[in-house]
Design a protein around this motif. Sequence first.
Motif, PDB file in Angstrom:
ATOM      1  N   ARG A 237      -2.373 -12.026  -9.263  1.00 39.39           N
ATOM      2  CA  ARG A 237      -2.659 -10.633  -9.622  1.00 39.39           C
ATOM      3  C   ARG A 237      -2.852 -10.548 -11.130  1.00 39.39           C
ATOM      4  NH1 ARG A 237       1.603 -10.699  -5.952  1.00 39.39           N
ATOM      5  NH2 ARG A 237       1.200  -9.657  -3.952  1.00 39.39           N
TER       6      ARG A 237
ATOM      7  N   ARG B 280      -5.837  -3.105  -7.570  1.00 35.94           N
ATOM      8  CA  ARG B 280      -5.526  -4.510  -7.831  1.00 35.94           C
ATOM      9  C   ARG B 280      -6.758  -5.220  -8.396  1.00 35.94           C
ATOM     10  NH1 ARG B 280       0.058  -5.636  -6.852  1.00 35.94           N
ATOM     11  NH2 ARG B 280       0.695  -4.552  -4.946  1.00 35.94           N
TER      12      ARG B 280
ATOM     13  N   ASP C  82      -5.448  -1.502  -2.579  1.00 37.08           N
ATOM     14  CA  ASP C  82      -4.736  -2.095  -1.453  1.00 37.08           C
ATOM     15  C   ASP C  82      -4.315  -1.052  -0.423  1.00 37.08           C
ATOM     16  OD1 ASP C  82      -2.312  -0.925  -2.252  1.00 37.08           O
ATOM     17  OD2 ASP C  82      -1.578  -2.727  -3.254  1.00 37.08           O
TER      18      ASP C  82
ATOM     19  N   SER D  14      -3.374  -6.738  -1.081  1.00 38.10           N
ATOM     20  CA  SER D  14      -2.475  -6.648  -2.237  1.00 38.10           C
ATOM     21  C   SER D  14      -2.173  -8.021  -2.817  1.00 38.10           C
ATOM     22  CB  SER D  14      -1.172  -5.963  -1.837  1.00 38.10           C
ATOM     23  OG  SER D  14      -0.589  -6.602  -0.720  1.00 38.10           O
TER      24      SER D  14
ATOM     25  N   GLU E 142      -2.740   1.184  -4.263  1.00 35.93           N
ATOM     26  CA  GLU E 142      -2.630   0.667  -5.626  1.00 35.93           C
ATOM     27  C   GLU E 142      -3.863  -0.156  -5.977  1.00 35.93           C
ATOM     28  OE1 GLU E 142       0.407  -2.026  -8.409  1.00 35.93           O
ATOM     29  OE2 GLU E 142       1.060  -1.284  -6.445  1.00 35.93           O
TER      30      GLU E 142
END
Length: 424
Positions: free
Chosen positions: A138, A76, A70, A112, A74
């Motif tokens: 997620r 994902r 993202d 994200s 991070e």
Amino acid sequence: MGKTFIIDNKAENQFLVNREAFVDQAIFEQERANIFEKCWIYVGHESEIKNNGDFHTRTIAGKPVIFTRDAEGEIRVLLNTCTHRGSLVCRGEQGNCKTFLCTYHAWSFKNSGELVGVPMEKDGYAETFDRKALDLHRVRNESYKGFVFCNFDDNAISLEEYLGGAKVYLDYVADQSAAGMEVLPGTQKYAIRANWKLLGENSIDGYHVGYNHKTYLDYISDEGQDISKGLYGEGKALEGGHAVMQYEAPWGRPIAKAQENWSDEKKARIAAKRAELVELYGEEKARMIADISRNVWIFPNLIINDIVSVTIRTWDPVAPDYMEINAWALGPVDEDAKERELRLDNFLTFLGPGGFATPDDIESLETAQLGFKNTVKQVKWSDISRGMHREVSPTTDEKQMRAFWRKYDSLMNAEEKAVQETNA
């Protein structure tokens, strides 16, 4: 009563597998629930999403997902389904973007997962409308040495605990270069009309090599390779259903005639690489990296072939008699152009879908699947007892497969065992 998937008779050195596990639709659905919804499943390698916004769409355990990094860096794993009416929010195979857009009603989501755009939101929804509740789902993900796995069970043990004794063999792959390892561009995609478990078994089976791959063995023998020892090594069962088959390198590598024919420059590069490994890890680990080939099966559907090249191979079960396979080459970030060319040539020549080995394997697995039509009443069991009478197993034994099947049986009958323990 739960299904009897295996007969594990240690006293008689007999291990049998119920062939219904290869053909039955109800068992296939149970595998989805008890294994693929509960275990850590390989998604991809961190090097495939180096930059913020990079993504790949993949199918993991039958579910379309987005594997992405993202805007904050991070990693994902997002379910690729719009929370409005279900359409895919990303239809490209790979790329780089900040948002994913559902083309049905134009809902948009950050990379994200946050829902950020809803057309005609103010006049279409009440004040109680909660965007936050409609973010993309997620999926829990964790990584080990760059290998990223996801788990659809939020209560599952950590990835490191799950990998257990398999971690050391992933280390031998991931630590081959101080500069790091990376997945090379391009994916091999193909399908096999056979049950998914057969590919795992085949990938750590040294028993079939001398017979099923005779054409290739004749070829490398003509090229000057000494193959008289065969796959000289050991098959090991690791806890958690993982397994490994390891043997002396460079057996099976179609390199130029013999090492004495290498150029002085090439010998110097190899010596420098070995010295680097010794300095980093010590003599023993350097030896395991440089002198030993390995096929590692991470339960349930990941194989790392560190043989003629380093290959990551995973497969998605579609039906009891059909699976889809993806494979990638892995190599050191700092290798030169000639070494990379040879690596990719080896990757394609032996393990590629049109290479020396893979068509042989596909034919064998598909004919086994046809043979399973003679199952249930007439020929109910497959025998996987080879080498059960000895502690240390050569690669031609089936200890590796038994590791998988014991874990498989425990997971497939987990609910019944839990009830039995509760009622005890």
